[in-house]
Design an enzyme around this catalytic site. Structure first.
Site, PDB file in Angstrom:
ATOM      1  N   HIS A 229     -28.894   1.637  22.409  1.00  0.00           N
ATOM      2  CA  HIS A 229     -27.842   1.944  23.396  1.00  0.00           C
ATOM      3  C   HIS A 229     -26.433   1.861  22.824  1.00  0.00           C
ATOM      4  O   HIS A 229     -25.470   1.750  23.569  1.00  0.00           O
ATOM      5  CB  HIS A 229     -27.938   0.985  24.595  1.00  0.00           C
TER       6      HIS A 229
ATOM      7  N   GLU B 280     -32.861  13.981  30.461  1.00  0.00           N
ATOM      8  CA  GLU B 280     -31.694  14.520  29.738  1.00  0.00           C
ATOM      9  C   GLU B 280     -31.948  15.913  29.167  1.00  0.00           C
ATOM     10  O   GLU B 280     -31.079  16.782  29.250  1.00  0.00           O
ATOM     11  CB  GLU B 280     -31.244  13.563  28.631  1.00  0.00           C
TER      12      GLU B 280
END
Lengths: 324, 366
Positions: free
Chosen positions: A129, A60
């Site tokens: 998450h 990322e």
């Protein structure tokens, strides 16, 4: 108007903008060959080819920063986070670089980039998450952030985000991807920063964004049929820029407000809205402002408890009944 | 691979002979004398600018951090001198030298240090955040290693636009231990990006010496894990720098492949001038480098030996650079600070272009 899912509405927005502007490209983990972890990008690789629909490795910080660098030279990257929860490993790129480069260069450089993906809990995947970082992003001058609740809004806001010359963070929701809604077939955009009154009412204002706006609509129906309370639902749609006028107009009409969001309460988006209402519509309030947020703890894994942790129709209804 | 072990001590490495050799080699062959003199002038301008900014800092006219480039001048000047029209450059926070080398004026650079409205970023960036996109210079970045994915992104954009250009992405030896650089190396090689990662190895990651912060040298060798070509070279010799950067740029232009180039250099001042400089090295260490490898002194003597310039000409160049730096400090002193209203300018494109705004609602919350 066609009845399509939220997922397909985002897909259409991406496809239309890819077709419209050769500087637009889509990049992220699994977006091409795999068709997207949530199938939002399916068909794009076949239609636009690997130069514009780019499968990135799980890096990322690398590919988000690469997107920012490419946007400095005038490209319009649409970078997907498989989950917004993964933005934290790229925080330096999205917060320091995307947000600050325009400012630190005295306005010489623009960053026309979109970061998008789902940001929600309620899916039984635990604390790492289940983040909803719209408040972090809204706390960063230089960035814009929107949280569409319906297929119609998802498409219109996504197209506006891609055409915007500033960095825009679009936060979707995996629990909404399968929802269907009417979406116009012609080219349309919804301006960032424009709220929508999704249900008109007279007795109380339910102000929310993202999936919580949908919950508010359900709660409003229950309040009407079971308690004779006519609630107005204001869907913010965009957090920054923020439609203060729509918030204040509704509160001035109903004189009561419940602010609903999936953020954890401390410094959540609703904290800012609360401050705006007390400062600009204090004399119109007939009751204290109530807030419904996620219960203040890391996201719990256990499914029945997670359902209690995030806002629900029941918790919204209870909050309304305390002040209406 | 063109790795050259950098194990020679200064005594073993005949710097003057090496300079003479590189002066006639490949890319440096046939350069006219005026251009050779320009390299000297650019290095001297950087050093005089840095010295003047240090004085301004000591006088309290500059606050914050001031990361001086003194000692490393041949790196920026050599690298920039090889760049072609579609080549771009990005670096970290020790960014003054690169700024001046790409053609930014001393006035705008000094005024930025003073936080003045006439600065290159209107006083909004400061020492660590110089930008000149009109000169293909994309900063000036304050977070160690944070600019490396941006450099890969610039290279990506050049390739996407089908331009025959490359990005020179500078970083320090300290940045080689930051994760985003490794992500960038993988992306650059996987996607054949025309980027040259230039490690300006000045021996210290802030106040931690190379041997205490990194295992496995040369640092550039880490590129092997990503199938990226790498090399090392000395950074005191502007010709040697040109030679090596030229090869890396040619690789980027002709085969769209990345390179990692590690350039051995040295800084004479602390990491930032406010930092203690006596905990990790001695004054003698600095003096030893100055005595044997100072890039400006070496080039000065070389130009005279080769009959390219006489001592008076070089003295004159020094005097002019000193005066230019002095004038830039005056310019900065006399320039106004940005108006208070400027705090919220340049944040969003939209608020700076209200007639073309497409969004609605509040963007600033005061």
């Amino acid at each position: 108007m066609a009845l399509i899912t939220y997922r397909d509405a985002v897909n259409q927005a991406l496809a239309e903008e890819l077709a419209r502007d050769p500087n637009v490209f889509v990049m992220g983990e699994e977006v091409g060959q795999y068709k997207g972890a949530y199938k939002v990008t399916r068909g794009l690789l076949e239609k636009f080819g690997p130069d514009r629909v780019i499968d990135a490795p799980i890096s990322e910080a690398g590919f988000c920063g690469l997107g920012v660098g490419a946007s400095m030279l005038g490209l319009r990257p649409v970078v997907e986070f498989m989950f917004w929860s993964f933005c934290y490993v790229a925080f330096d790129q999205v917060i320091n670089n995307a947000a600050n480069i325009r400012y630190m260069s005295g306005g010489l450089i623009n960053i026309p980039i979109v970061f998008r993906g789902p940001a929600n809990g309620g899916t039984n995947v635990g604390a790492t998450h289940s983040h909803t970082p719209e408040n972090f992003v809204a706390n960063t001058p230089g960035l814009k952030v929107v949280c569409p609740a319906t297929p119609h809004d998802a498409k219109g806001l996504m197209k506006a985000a891609i055409r915007d010359n500033d960095p825009v963070f679009v936060m979707e929701n995996t629990l909404l991807y399968g929802n269907e809604g009417e979406v116009p077939e012609d080219d349309y955009v919804i301006p960032l920063g424009k709220a929508e009154v999704k249900r008109e009412g007279t007795d109380i204002s339910l102000i929310a964004h993202g999936r919580c706006a949908i919950l508010c609509l359900e709660a409003a129906e229950a309040l009407a049929s079971e308690h004779g309370i006519n609630a107005e639902v204001v869907d913010l749609r965009s957090i920054r820029p923020l439609d203060e006028e729509a918030i204040l107009e509704s509160v001035k009409k109903t004189n009561r407000a419940v602010l609903v969001e999936e953020n954890k309460p401390f410094c959540g988006v609703a904290a800012q809205i609360c401050s705006i209402i007390q400062e600009k519509a204090f004399d119109y309030l007939d009751a204290p402002i109530k807030r419904v947020s996620s219960i203040d703890a890391p996201q719990i894994y256990s499914m029945p408890l997670e359902k209690l942790q995030i806002p629900s129709v029941e918790r919204i209804t209870e909050a309304v009944l305390e002040i209406a | 691979m063109s790795a050259k072990p950098n194990t020679e001590t200064p005594e073993e490495h005949d710097v003057a002979a090496s300079l003479r050799e590189y002066a006639k080699k490949g890319i440096n062959e046939g350069i006219d004398n005026k251009t050779r003199l320009d390299y000297y002038r650019e290095m001297v301008r950087i050093r005089r600018f840095e010295e003047r900014s240090l004085r301004a800092y000591q006088q309290g006219n500059i606050g914050g951090f001031l990361h001086l480039y003194i000692g490393q001048e041949a790196v920026a000047v050599g690298c920039v001198s090889v760049m072609k029209e579609d080549d771009h450059i990005i670096t970290a926070y020790r960014d003054h030298g690169h700024g001046l080398a790409v053609g930014m004026s001393m006035n705008e650079c000094m005024a930025e240090l003073y936080g003045k409205h006439t600065g290159c970023s209107k006083g909004k960036g400061g020492s660590m955040h110089y930008f000149a996109p009109d000169k293909n210079y994309w900063g000036g970045h304050g977070i160690v290693g944070g600019q490396t994915p941006l450099g890969a992104g610039i290279a990506f954009a050049l390739k996407y636009k089908k331009l025959k250009g490359a990005c020179l992405c500078f970083m320090g030896d300290g940045a080689t231990n930051q994760g985003p650089w490794y992500e960038s190396l993988n992306l650059a090689s996987l996607w054949d990006l025309p980027v040259v990662f230039i490690i300006e190895n000045n021996g210290y990651s802030m106040g931690t010496a190379l041997g205490r912060h990194s295992i496995g040298t040369p640092l550039a060798r880490r590129a092997e894990g990503y199938d990226i070509d790498w090399s090392t070279c000395y950074g005191h010799d502007v010709y040697e720098v040109r030679h090596n950067v030229g090869a890396a740029l040619e690789r980027a232009h002709e085969s769209s492949r990345p390179t990692v180039l590690e350039i051995m250099t040295y800084r004479y001042r602390g990491h930032s001038v406010a930092d203690a400089d006596d905990t990790y090295r001695t004054k003698q260490d600095i003096q030893d480098y100055k005595n044997t490898k100072d890039p400006i002194n070496l080039f000065h003597d070389h130009l005279i030996e080769e009959g390219i310039a006489d001592a008076d000409t070089l003295k004159q160049i020094n005097a002019e650079a000193k005066e230019e730096a002095e004038q830039s400090a005056k310019f900065a002193e006399q320039s106004p600070f940005p108006p208070e209203s400027d705090i919220q300018a340049d944040v969003y494109w939209e608020t700076d272009n209200p007639d073309e705004r497409t969004s609605e609602g509040t963007l600033f919350f005061n």
